[in-house]
Design a protein around this motif. Sequence first.
Motif, PDB file in Angstrom:
ATOM      1  N   ASN A   1       0.824  -1.205   0.000  1.00 24.36           N
ATOM      2  CA  ASN A   1       0.000   0.000   0.000  1.00 24.36           C
ATOM      3  C   ASN A   1       0.860   1.259   0.000  1.00 24.36           C
ATOM      4  O   ASN A   1       1.681   1.480   0.877  1.00 24.36           O
TER       5      ASN A   1
ATOM      6  N   GLY B   1      -0.753   4.273  -1.572  1.00 27.13           N
ATOM      7  CA  GLY B   1      -1.666   5.391  -1.820  1.00 27.13           C
ATOM      8  C   GLY B   1      -1.894   5.604  -3.309  1.00 27.13           C
ATOM      9  O   GLY B   1      -1.236   5.020  -4.164  1.00 27.13           O
TER      10      GLY B   1
ATOM     11  N   HIS C   1       0.852   7.842   0.256  1.00 26.05           N
ATOM     12  CA  HIS C   1      -0.151   7.946   1.329  1.00 26.05           C
ATOM     13  C   HIS C   1      -0.721   9.356   1.459  1.00 26.05           C
ATOM     14  O   HIS C   1      -0.846   9.894   2.554  1.00 26.05           O
ATOM     15  N   THR C   2      -1.036   9.961   0.314  1.00 27.37           N
ATOM     16  CA  THR C   2      -1.554  11.332   0.322  1.00 27.37           C
ATOM     17  C   THR C   2      -2.723  11.425  -0.647  1.00 27.37           C
ATOM     18  O   THR C   2      -2.615  10.983  -1.793  1.00 27.37           O
TER      19      THR C   2
ATOM     20  N   GLN D   1      -2.928  17.144   4.278  1.00 27.57           N
ATOM     21  CA  GLN D   1      -2.575  16.595   2.963  1.00 27.57           C
ATOM     22  C   GLN D   1      -2.825  17.613   1.860  1.00 27.57           C
ATOM     23  O   GLN D   1      -2.074  17.701   0.891  1.00 27.57           O
TER      24      GLN D   1
END
Length: 348
Positions: free
Chosen positions: A75, A77, A193-194, A242
């Motif tokens: 993972n 993102g 992850h954003t 983010q």
Amino acid sequence: MRSHETHKVVTFGIPSYNAAADMDHCITSILEGSGYAPDIEIIIVDDGSVDETPAKADEWEARYPGIIRAVHQENGGHGIAVLSGLREAQGTYYKVVDSDDWLDASALSTMLTILRGFEERGLRVDLFISNYVYEKVHEGTHQTIGYRSALPRKKIFGWEEVGHFRPDQNLLMHSLCYRTDVLRAADLPLPAHTFYVDNIYAYVPLPRCKTLYYADIDLYRYFIGREGQSVNEQTMVKRLDQQFRITRIMMEAYHLYDEVEPTRLRSYMMHYFTMMMTICTVFSKLSDNPEAKVWTRDLWRDLKTYDERMYRHARYGVLGVSTNLPTRVGNKFTVGAYHLASKIFKFN
């Protein structure tokens, strides 16, 4: 590419995280709309899913081995999944389709006819633009975002021929299909992850696109209104850090007035960037996080240090002034204006 393989005109990258409930509809829409054509490619990027997504991706590849490929990764993102698809792509063009969205069959057929025509005639087009449709689930309505008032039709053109974009006419990821080599050369700075990386995707490569083509077709169906969706207002407030991260990356991508030559493109990009600054400012007023005000102050200060001219355009234009009003009354006005704009332009 091995010699016996069919040349791929376009690659569709499908970032998929725990997408088992939606991905079949998305993939089927592309297969059926293309008539199962051997010159298209679908890359399903399983982004470390923990549901049935990995198994489903492998099943799809087994059923259509020459057309569909499954890529599995830890993972990372949405942005990392987009880059994985791009790295694997064999098509001349690359289009991202999110796993809960889909493509309209007749519009896709038209797009493929146009792209094949470019290939057959040896025409280099860096960016293919089409319309997208907000499918508003909870309201049972849809709204088309088209560009006929801003872009020439039925011809290859450059940025100097572009007209004025209304506030609801930004070129978003849904409307863009880049030439793969252009996108790779842009070396997209998509952080892991954003959320909201699609803003970088729809901004950073633009100056590399010298030739454009606009097809007035309603191709991309953008499924909007699900609870917890990244563009839902409460979710945006929660993920404000983010939003700031993405806006900073966009800020540092260009000194727009020094590095982007076509005037119309520069003006469009400045407007888009100003909109990102505005979103950060407005959502910091909607947030209960005491740090949000500090982030906003620092972002405007850093923009001024980075590029005084970009700062002046963003801060002292209509959006900048109306979203930076002092006092509690000013805050209320800003938030009220934002909610009115979101009703008119339906952006979340």
